[in-house]
Scaffold this active site. Structure first.
Site, PDB file in Angstrom:
ATOM      1  N   ARG A 237      23.754  38.393   0.599  1.00 56.81           N
ATOM      2  CA  ARG A 237      23.663  38.379   2.067  1.00 56.81           C
ATOM      3  C   ARG A 237      22.335  37.821   2.547  1.00 56.81           C
ATOM      4  O   ARG A 237      22.170  37.582   3.742  1.00 56.81           O
ATOM      5  CB  ARG A 237      23.837  39.801   2.608  1.00 56.81           C
ATOM      6  CG  ARG A 237      25.149  40.453   2.267  1.00 56.81           C
ATOM      7  CD  ARG A 237      25.023  41.960   2.329  1.00 56.81           C
ATOM      8  NE  ARG A 237      24.772  42.380   3.688  1.00 56.81           N
ATOM      9  CZ  ARG A 237      25.663  43.037   4.427  1.00 56.81           C
ATOM     10  NH1 ARG A 237      26.837  43.320   3.915  1.00 56.81           N
ATOM     11  NH2 ARG A 237      25.389  43.421   5.633  1.00 56.81           N
TER      12      ARG A 237
ATOM     13  N   TRP B  17      16.655  41.598   6.028  1.00 52.91           N
ATOM     14  CA  TRP B  17      16.586  40.221   6.527  1.00 52.91           C
ATOM     15  C   TRP B  17      15.802  40.329   7.826  1.00 52.91           C
ATOM     16  O   TRP B  17      16.301  40.887   8.811  1.00 52.91           O
ATOM     17  CB  TRP B  17      17.999  39.677   6.769  1.00 52.91           C
ATOM     18  CG  TRP B  17      18.044  38.353   7.452  1.00 52.91           C
ATOM     19  CD1 TRP B  17      18.036  38.123   8.801  1.00 52.91           C
ATOM     20  CD2 TRP B  17      18.107  37.063   6.855  1.00 52.91           C
ATOM     21  NE1 TRP B  17      18.078  36.787   9.069  1.00 52.91           N
ATOM     22  CE2 TRP B  17      18.125  36.100   7.896  1.00 52.91           C
ATOM     23  CE3 TRP B  17      18.153  36.612   5.545  1.00 52.91           C
ATOM     24  CZ2 TRP B  17      18.176  34.728   7.660  1.00 52.91           C
ATOM     25  CZ3 TRP B  17      18.218  35.240   5.314  1.00 52.91           C
ATOM     26  CH2 TRP B  17      18.220  34.324   6.352  1.00 52.91           C
TER      27      TRP B  17
ATOM     28  N   LYS C  74      22.261  23.540   1.646  1.00 53.00           N
ATOM     29  CA  LYS C  74      22.094  24.385   2.833  1.00 53.00           C
ATOM     30  C   LYS C  74      20.776  24.077   3.538  1.00 53.00           C
ATOM     31  O   LYS C  74      20.683  24.148   4.743  1.00 53.00           O
ATOM     32  CB  LYS C  74      22.145  25.865   2.461  1.00 53.00           C
ATOM     33  CG  LYS C  74      22.167  26.810   3.660  1.00 53.00           C
ATOM     34  CD  LYS C  74      23.324  26.527   4.598  1.00 53.00           C
ATOM     35  CE  LYS C  74      23.266  27.345   5.859  1.00 53.00           C
ATOM     36  NZ  LYS C  74      24.237  26.899   6.866  1.00 53.00           N
TER      37      LYS C  74
ATOM     38  N   GLU D  67      29.269  17.675  17.448  1.00 53.01           N
ATOM     39  CA  GLU D  67      29.302  18.759  16.467  1.00 53.01           C
ATOM     40  C   GLU D  67      30.678  18.860  15.834  1.00 53.01           C
ATOM     41  O   GLU D  67      30.801  19.075  14.634  1.00 53.01           O
ATOM     42  CB  GLU D  67      28.890  20.083  17.114  1.00 53.01           C
ATOM     43  CG  GLU D  67      28.919  21.285  16.191  1.00 53.01           C
ATOM     44  CD  GLU D  67      28.078  21.119  14.923  1.00 53.01           C
ATOM     45  OE1 GLU D  67      27.272  20.170  14.821  1.00 53.01           O
ATOM     46  OE2 GLU D  67      28.281  21.916  13.999  1.00 53.01           O
TER      47      GLU D  67
ATOM     48  N   CYS E 284      21.075  42.988   7.105  1.00 52.57           N
ATOM     49  CA  CYS E 284      20.412  43.821   6.087  1.00 52.57           C
ATOM     50  C   CYS E 284      21.484  44.568   5.292  1.00 52.57           C
ATOM     51  O   CYS E 284      22.628  44.650   5.669  1.00 52.57           O
ATOM     52  CB  CYS E 284      19.490  44.823   6.773  1.00 52.57           C
ATOM     53  SG  CYS E 284      18.306  44.040   7.863  1.00 52.57           S
TER      54      CYS E 284
ATOM     55  N   ASN F  68      20.372  49.142   9.696  1.00 49.71           N
ATOM     56  CA  ASN F  68      20.933  47.807   9.822  1.00 49.71           C
ATOM     57  C   ASN F  68      21.321  47.653  11.277  1.00 49.71           C
ATOM     58  O   ASN F  68      22.064  48.478  11.797  1.00 49.71           O
ATOM     59  CB  ASN F  68      22.189  47.736   8.935  1.00 49.71           C
ATOM     60  CG  ASN F  68      22.552  46.327   8.595  1.00 49.71           C
ATOM     61  OD1 ASN F  68      21.929  45.405   9.098  1.00 49.71           O
ATOM     62  ND2 ASN F  68      23.535  46.166   7.740  1.00 49.71           N
ATOM     63  N   GLY F  69      20.779  46.633  11.974  1.00 47.85           N
ATOM     64  CA  GLY F  69      21.121  46.449  13.381  1.00 47.85           C
ATOM     65  C   GLY F  69      19.882  46.119  14.186  1.00 47.85           C
ATOM     66  O   GLY F  69      18.843  45.752  13.630  1.00 47.85           O
TER      67      GLY F  69
ATOM     68  N   HIS G  40      34.933   0.434  25.608  1.00 51.37           N
ATOM     69  CA  HIS G  40      33.948  -0.605  25.245  1.00 51.37           C
ATOM     70  C   HIS G  40      33.945  -0.860  23.742  1.00 51.37           C
ATOM     71  O   HIS G  40      32.904  -1.194  23.174  1.00 51.37           O
ATOM     72  CB  HIS G  40      32.561  -0.177  25.733  1.00 51.37           C
ATOM     73  CG  HIS G  40      32.494   0.030  27.205  1.00 51.37           C
ATOM     74  ND1 HIS G  40      32.591  -1.006  28.114  1.00 51.37           N
ATOM     75  CD2 HIS G  40      32.412   1.164  27.939  1.00 51.37           C
ATOM     76  CE1 HIS G  40      32.537  -0.516  29.347  1.00 51.37           C
ATOM     77  NE2 HIS G  40      32.427   0.793  29.274  1.00 51.37           N
TER      78      HIS G  40
ATOM     79  N   GLU H 278      31.978  16.794   7.287  1.00 47.74           N
ATOM     80  CA  GLU H 278      31.154  17.371   6.222  1.00 47.74           C
ATOM     81  C   GLU H 278      31.934  18.354   5.355  1.00 47.74           C
ATOM     82  O   GLU H 278      31.550  18.602   4.213  1.00 47.74           O
ATOM     83  CB  GLU H 278      29.903  18.034   6.777  1.00 47.74           C
ATOM     84  CG  GLU H 278      30.090  19.291   7.564  1.00 47.74           C
ATOM     85  CD  GLU H 278      28.748  19.899   7.968  1.00 47.74           C
ATOM     86  OE1 GLU H 278      27.775  19.762   7.211  1.00 47.74           O
ATOM     87  OE2 GLU H 278      28.681  20.510   9.038  1.00 47.74           O
TER      88      GLU H 278
ATOM     89  N   LYS I 115      31.350  18.597  11.775  1.00 47.13           N
ATOM     90  CA  LYS I 115      32.036  19.676  11.041  1.00 47.13           C
ATOM     91  C   LYS I 115      33.207  19.118  10.249  1.00 47.13           C
ATOM     92  O   LYS I 115      33.406  19.446   9.084  1.00 47.13           O
ATOM     93  CB  LYS I 115      32.543  20.749  12.017  1.00 47.13           C
ATOM     94  CG  LYS I 115      31.476  21.701  12.461  1.00 47.13           C
ATOM     95  CD  LYS I 115      31.117  22.652  11.366  1.00 47.13           C
ATOM     96  CE  LYS I 115      29.679  22.960  11.115  1.00 47.13           C
ATOM     97  NZ  LYS I 115      28.646  22.048  11.345  1.00 47.13           N
TER      98      LYS I 115
HETATM   99  C1  AGP Z   1      25.068  21.599   9.309  1.00 48.16           C
HETATM  100  O1  AGP Z   1      26.473  21.856   9.282  1.00 48.16           O
HETATM  101  C2  AGP Z   1      24.657  20.693   8.198  1.00 48.16           C
HETATM  102  N1  AGP Z   1      24.860  21.376   6.967  1.00 48.16           N
HETATM  103  C3  AGP Z   1      23.290  20.050   8.352  1.00 48.16           C
HETATM  104  O2  AGP Z   1      23.501  18.976   9.224  1.00 48.16           O
HETATM  105  C4  AGP Z   1      22.152  20.898   8.933  1.00 48.16           C
HETATM  106  O3  AGP Z   1      22.414  21.207  10.268  1.00 48.16           O
HETATM  107  C5  AGP Z   1      20.854  20.062   8.879  1.00 48.16           C
HETATM  108  O4  AGP Z   1      20.572  19.803   7.519  1.00 48.16           O
HETATM  109  C6  AGP Z   1      19.655  20.767   9.533  1.00 48.16           C
HETATM  110  O5  AGP Z   1      19.378  21.945   8.846  1.00 48.16           O
HETATM  111  P1  AGP Z   1      18.369  23.003   9.546  1.00 48.16           P
HETATM  112  O6  AGP Z   1      19.036  23.470  10.787  1.00 48.16           O
HETATM  113  O7  AGP Z   1      18.210  24.088   8.515  1.00 48.16           O
HETATM  114  O8  AGP Z   1      17.087  22.288   9.825  1.00 48.16           O
END
Ligand code: AGP
Length: 614
Positions: free
Chosen positions: A27, A78, A609, A487, A2, A104-105, A510, A494, A491
């Site tokens: 934010r 938020w 996003k 993961e 927030c 905030n918190g 394999h 992407e 990272k």
């Molecule tokens: C995460 O680094 C990516 N940008 C992407 O894979 C993301 O995790 C995926 O689109 C799912 O999004 P969500 O968690 O908002 O459902």
């Protein structure tokens, strides 16, 4: 997170509050509000105006409000406790409306405080934890007749994190401020005194600020600012000159949002665990499922996309190890088209940071039609995933701005760990004592992440330099390490656009080992675990073919240096929790490689996003 803004001086407060709140919009928030002092016949009153939605909407509502007010506080919310709504928006007020606060918190003991206050006749208007502050201050003020003293007394009752500002109609021109674990910036400008949760909101008025420390208090007036400790003893905190530009200020001094959000991860662990152990018992009452219904669950599907899917891979290890029920993890886009086997005793867990991913939402609807109970884990209160699930756990990561998920992933893993513990306890596979011990260790991961952030940066940069010119990379691990490798690979690709893939280390021989040529980067999660020796032997096969080996290992493991070119350490941690700590080096590694390759780590090409299309 927030946002807080406050001003007391000689200029129109509402203009200063609105412009400050607009600076905090980045934010993320879902509602906003202000409290403005207004002089009237016989004294002063408070005008409290709140709106769901954008600050611009609040601004238009203020157009009709007297611009004469020179003291007020403002807030962007938020939602964490209580859905986004007018009644939950800040500022919150005392019963008599003469005290208003913005906060905030998170208040951990808000439920017991609220019960106590209601027992003494206080009437609550909202679902928020914050509102208890307004009533605590009101009670104390009746004795102290001093707003700052009343705030100190209220803070002494509260357990949790707070950055808080309060005004009182009986003390015109005064803003009382306190801080514990939630940032508060205070400064003097040419036309008065300013308080904010973030320098960006006041940087136009002053660059010489006090960054309030935990347990410190302040009393702002148009003419000056007094600071005290928790006992009311005057103090003289240091003044910091801020020379950031606006862009740097938005990122809290970090060069990009991704790094800022990686460094917020210890706080995310703590905030996501707040209130989750009440009187020694796990408390996930938002589940919406009774213990009997949970006990009938005989299969779990975790459905998600991208990074959220990888959180599901970690959950699988935990749910099957602890609760001893089958757990399948599926990409939401696949789950909905393969006619999965679902019965009334199937629990579908939908994981989504944004809460609006189209594939995940479609899969939820499909699962519900087939009769499954659906449980959401999301970072956005009131999001479609939250609304369309039978129950929901909110990850307390606050808004995540960088497209690449980091802190929300950690929040998801912590939340899924809580679910696994609950299922195991309900199924009688873990005793209450074991659950409490694991819960404590889960909380310790916050300090372990901090240790990695504080000590491993140079090793990570060296490892990144070893990858930057590669054409591809392999991430390998076994067990929990295999899930984490997924993961790490996502990272890297992407944000640096360097191709990477994750493989179970045992699978290398394999096929994928054919990829290995001299200098080929193999990034391994080889923390101390029951499969450590097997992982090491797989790495030796890679080393024998000239691979450049980067390992995330357990602090104190010197043997690994015999085969690794680069070692990044994490503190010794139970294997079940290593995903929380071992992912952090891989996030930082991906970011360093991306920066070396000149990539935009916050806004990678081709990505959004939230993916609201199928
Ligand atoms: C995460 O680094 C990516 N940008 C992407 O894979 C993301 O995790 C995926 O689109 C799912 O999004 P969500 O968690 O908002 O459902």
């Amino acid at each position: 997170m927030c946002g807080i803004v406050g001003y007391t001086g000689t200029k129109a407060a509402k203009d200063i509050l609105i412009s400050g709140l607009k600076r905090l919009e980045y934010r993320g928030y879902d509602s906003a509000g202000v409290a403005l002092e207004r002089a009237q016949e016989g004294g002063t009153t408070l005008d409290v105006i709140r709106r769901v939605g954008k600050v611009a909407g609040l601004e238009s509502e203020l157009a009709g409000v007297d611009a004469a007010s020179t003291c007020g506080i403002g807030h962007t919310r938020w939602a964490t406790h209580g859905r986004p709504s007018m009644v939950n928006a800040h500022p919150h007020v005392s019963c008599d409306g003469r005290i208003a606060i913005v906060h905030n918190g998170i208040i951990e003991n808000f439920a017991e405080l609220r019960t106590e206050l209601e027992g003494r006749g206080h009437r609550f208007a909202s679902e928020t934890d914050t509102e208890v502050f307004a009533h605590l201050i009101e009670e104390a003020y009746a004795q102290t007749h001093d707003l700052l003293a009343a705030l100190r007394e209220a803070c002494a009752r509260v357990v949790g994190a707070y950055g808080i500002a309060a005004v009182c109609a009986d003390e015109p021109g005064v803003i009382a401020v306190a801080r514990k674990d939630s940032p508060i910036i205070i400064g003097r400008g040419e036309h008065g005194s300013y308080v904010a949760s973030d320098i960006i909101a006041v940087i136009d008025a002053t660059r010489d600020v006090v960054v309030l420390e935990d347990g410190q208090f302040a009393r702002l007036t148009p003419a000056d600012i007094e600071y005290t400790d928790a006992q009311g003893v005057p103090i003289e905190p240091a003044v910091t000159h801020i020379d950031w530009d606006i862009d740097m200020a938005e990122k809290g001094g970090y060069p990009d949002f991704m790094l800022k959000e990686i460094y917020e991860q210890p706080r995310v662990v703590r905030d996501t665990l707040v209130g989750r152990m009440t009187a020694g018992e796990l408390d996930i009452d938002e589940l919406g499922l009774s213990m009997e219904e949970l006990n009938l669950i005989d299969r779990v599907y975790v459905i998600a996309c991208g990074t959220s899917y990888h959180a599901g891979l970690i959950a699988k290890n935990l749910i099957e190890a602890w609760a001893r029920i089958p757990c399948e993890v599926e990409a939401a886009s696949e789950f909905r088209y393969r006619n999965p086997i679902i019965t009334p005793s199937t629990l579908v867990v939908a994981v989504s940071q944004s809460g609006e991913t189209a594939d995940t939402l479609a899969a939820i609807r499909d699962a519900r039609i087939k009769g499954a109970k659906v449980f959401g884990i999301t970072n956005v209160v009131g999001s479609p995933v939250a609304r369309e699930s039978d129950g929901v756990i909110y990850t307390k990561a606050n808004k995540e701005i960088a497209v690449a998920s980091t802190k929300s992933f950690i929040g998801q893993v912590v939340s899924l760990t809580l679910l696994a513990l609950l299922l195991a306890q309900v199924k009688g596979k873990l005793t209450t004592g074991q659950v409490r011990m694991l819960f404590r260790e889960l909380g310790d991961t916050a300090e372990q992440i901090q240790w990695v952030l504080d000590t491993q940066g140079e090793h990570i940069r060296d490892a990144a330099a070893a990858c930057v010119d590669a054409h591809s990379a392999l991430f390998v691990g076994r067990g929990m390490g295999a899930a984490i490798a997924n993961e790490g690979a996502l990272k890297l690709k992407e944000i640096s656009y360097l191709h990477a893939e994750a493989y179970a280390a045992g699978e290398m021989k394999h096929g994928p080992i054919a990829l290995i040529d001299p200098g080929f980067p193999v990034i391994a999660v080889a923390t101390k675990s029951p499969v450590y020796d097997k992982t090491v032997s797989n790495l030796k096969e890679c080393e024998a073919r000239g691979a450049r080996i980067i390992v995330v290992a357990t602090e104190g493991d010197d043997d690994i240096r015999e085969i690794a070119d680069h070692v990044i350490y994490i503190p010794r941690v139970r294997d079940a929790f290593c995903a929380i700590t071992a992912t952090v080096p891989l996030q930082l590694l991906a970011r360093e490689v991306a920066l070396m390759r000149g990539c935009d780590v916050d806004q990678p090409r081709n990505l959004a996003k939230s993916v609201t299309v199928e």
